[in-house]
Design an enzyme around this catalytic site. Structure first.
Site, PDB file in Angstrom:
ATOM      1  N   PRO A   1     -23.126   7.678 -16.524  1.00  0.00           N
ATOM      2  CA  PRO A   1     -24.537   7.091 -17.052  1.00  0.00           C
ATOM      3  C   PRO A   1     -25.639   7.722 -16.390  1.00  0.00           C
ATOM      4  O   PRO A   1     -25.610   7.873 -14.833  1.00  0.00           O
ATOM      5  CB  PRO A   1     -24.183   5.991 -16.731  1.00  0.00           C
ATOM      6  CG  PRO A   1     -22.887   5.561 -16.571  1.00  0.00           C
ATOM      7  CD  PRO A   1     -22.354   6.728 -15.845  1.00  0.00           C
TER       8      PRO A   1
ATOM      9  N   CYS B   1     -29.874   7.612 -16.307  1.00  0.00           N
ATOM     10  CA  CYS B   1     -30.948   7.149 -16.775  1.00  0.00           C
ATOM     11  C   CYS B   1     -32.063   8.034 -17.044  1.00  0.00           C
ATOM     12  O   CYS B   1     -32.328   9.070 -16.291  1.00  0.00           O
ATOM     13  CB  CYS B   1     -31.815   6.062 -15.632  1.00  0.00           C
ATOM     14  SG  CYS B   1     -30.797   4.489 -15.727  1.00  0.00           S
TER      15      CYS B   1
ATOM     16  N   LEU C   1     -21.307  14.377  -6.295  1.00  0.00           N
ATOM     17  CA  LEU C   1     -21.431  15.734  -5.800  1.00  0.00           C
ATOM     18  C   LEU C   1     -20.190  16.696  -6.182  1.00  0.00           C
ATOM     19  O   LEU C   1     -19.476  17.486  -5.549  1.00  0.00           O
ATOM     20  CB  LEU C   1     -21.581  16.196  -4.109  1.00  0.00           C
ATOM     21  CG  LEU C   1     -22.883  15.636  -3.909  1.00  0.00           C
ATOM     22  CD1 LEU C   1     -22.955  15.897  -2.123  1.00  0.00           C
ATOM     23  CD2 LEU C   1     -24.008  16.305  -4.500  1.00  0.00           C
TER      24      LEU C   1
ATOM     25  N   TYR D   1     -27.808  -2.917  -8.044  1.00  0.00           N
ATOM     26  CA  TYR D   1     -28.344  -3.625  -8.941  1.00  0.00           C
ATOM     27  C   TYR D   1     -27.785  -4.994  -9.280  1.00  0.00           C
ATOM     28  O   TYR D   1     -26.871  -5.454  -8.172  1.00  0.00           O
ATOM     29  CB  TYR D   1     -28.230  -2.881 -10.351  1.00  0.00           C
ATOM     30  CG  TYR D   1     -28.762  -1.457 -10.319  1.00  0.00           C
ATOM     31  CD1 TYR D   1     -30.237  -1.726 -10.220  1.00  0.00           C
ATOM     32  CD2 TYR D   1     -28.312  -0.622 -10.736  1.00  0.00           C
ATOM     33  CE1 TYR D   1     -30.925  -0.404 -10.108  1.00  0.00           C
ATOM     34  CE2 TYR D   1     -29.081   0.700 -10.662  1.00  0.00           C
ATOM     35  CZ  TYR D   1     -30.351   0.804 -10.398  1.00  0.00           C
ATOM     36  OH  TYR D   1     -31.107   1.929 -10.377  1.00  0.00           O
TER      37      TYR D   1
END
Length: 366
Positions: free
Chosen positions: A24, A26, A308, A189
């Site tokens: 994911p 954003c 990475l 989050y």
């Protein structure tokens, strides 16, 4: 020898064509003129390009489960029918145009105290004030993330509402045609905020000891698992380490992953960090793959590695040596949306190309 990276993976009734997936990411591109939190043509192009490029499973950017859970005012959501309709269009596009029968999953999220912030390419930073379209955030306590506005401590009723919002968003994801859903429990989050002892200082049943701090994460797992079909796999993204003294460590993450698997999580997407600004991440190529391997081995649950990871040989080594069951690509995919076509060529493995691109199939070097 056949490529381990390009072998299928079965999760419940879902067959993912290979182990090279998209994290994911954003986009901060849901503009007011196209509707609050509604994905648009940018998201169609962004996610669709990975499907045409040979990705096997593509996870959407974090889709907030309610308006207050958005990281920024320009974030995507899955808390309205209009948003679900926007996602349905993108899901259908990925299914129709994927080179390898690409699958797509929705990541469900709530940003908690890290919500209502300016997007990275804004000319401002920090929390967006209410006068500029922001809102009051919420979290385990009223302690802010460094540089952000203070949140409101959530009540018991607030917490139960968030659990219900995750379930409702999961139902919308199913209706929109997504193949799987991922719960975002990482990167500082809301769910991670409750998990981390560096943030959660509550003394009620949603805090205190490790069991209390994990309670919200697992309550969301239960609610989402109940909201989606039994045949649909459920993924959970965690931060295996807070990279800070006194925070979440990999041993605590193993215990969380084991409990989540017992409740119906089928794969743990193992990332790290994000809880506190004073974290000390030692980022080197593949620096989180060891976390994925430990969670896989000690919790007995399939895992995905991320962080990475850039080369085909690196990804092949992780899967071939059992360090993780899948490899999530992020920035490498942004740099090259056809990363999987290139990786297959470099590993001597043939995968389909979309008909429109077949004249570009390499014959004498990529």
């Amino acid at each position: 020898m056949p490529s381990a990276l390009f072998t299928p993976l079965q999760l419940r009734s879902l067959t993912v064509p290979h182990r090279g997936w998209v994290s994911p990411m954003c986009q901060y591109s849901c503009h007011p003129e196209t509707g609050e939190g509604v994905p648009n043509d940018w998201h169609l192009m962004h996610l669709g390009s990975f499907a045409a490029g040979g990705a096997a499973l593509i996870l959407s950017e974090a889709a907030a489960v309610n308006a207050a859970g958005r990281i920024s005012p320009l974030d995507a959501g899955l808390y309205s029918d209009e948003q679900a309709a926007g996602w349905e269009r993108i899901v259908a596009f990925v299914h129709r145009h994927g080179a390898v029968d690409s699958k797509i999953g929705a990541q469900l999220a709530h940003a908690g105290r890290k919500a209502s912030t300016y997007w990275p390419f804004s000319d401002r930073s920090g929390s967006v004030p209410e006068s500029d379209g922001g809102w009051v955030t919420s979290g385990p306590s009223s302690d802010p993330f460094d540089g952000y506005a203070a949140p409101e401590a959530m009540s018991d009723a607030d917490i139960h509402c968030v659990v219900a919002d995750f379930a409702a968003a999961a139902s919308r994801a199913v209706a929109a045609g997504f193949d799987t859903v991922e719960i975002h429990g990482a990167h500082g989050y809301l769910l991670h905020q409750f998990q981390s002892p560096l943030i959660n200082t509550r003394t009620d049943g949603w805090g205190g000891n490790e069991e209390g701090r994990n309670r919200l994460m697992l309550a969301v797992v239960d609610a989402v698992r109940e909201a989606i079909p039994d045949s649909m796999p459920l993924l959970l993204r965690i931060s295996a380490s807070d990279w800070a003294d006194g925070g979440v460590d990999v041993e605590a993450s193993v215990r969380l992953a084991r409990a989540a698997a017992e409740r119906g999580v089928d794969l743990v997407d193992v990332s790290s960090g994000g809880a506190v600004a004073h974290q000390q991440i030692r980022a080197v190529p593949g620096y989180q793959a060891g976390f994925a391997q430990q969670v896989k081995n000690d919790a007995g649950v399939p895992t995905g590695a991320v962080g990475l990871l850039t080369s085909a040989t690196q990804a092949e080594d992780i899967v071939a040596n059992g360090r993780a069951d899948a490899v999530f690509m992020a920035r490498a995919a942004l740099r090259d949306p056809h990363w999987w076509l290139r990786a297959a060529y470099e590993l001597g493995h043939d995968i389909p190309w979309v008909p429109q691109y077949q004249r570009a199939v390499p014959r004498h070097g990529f």
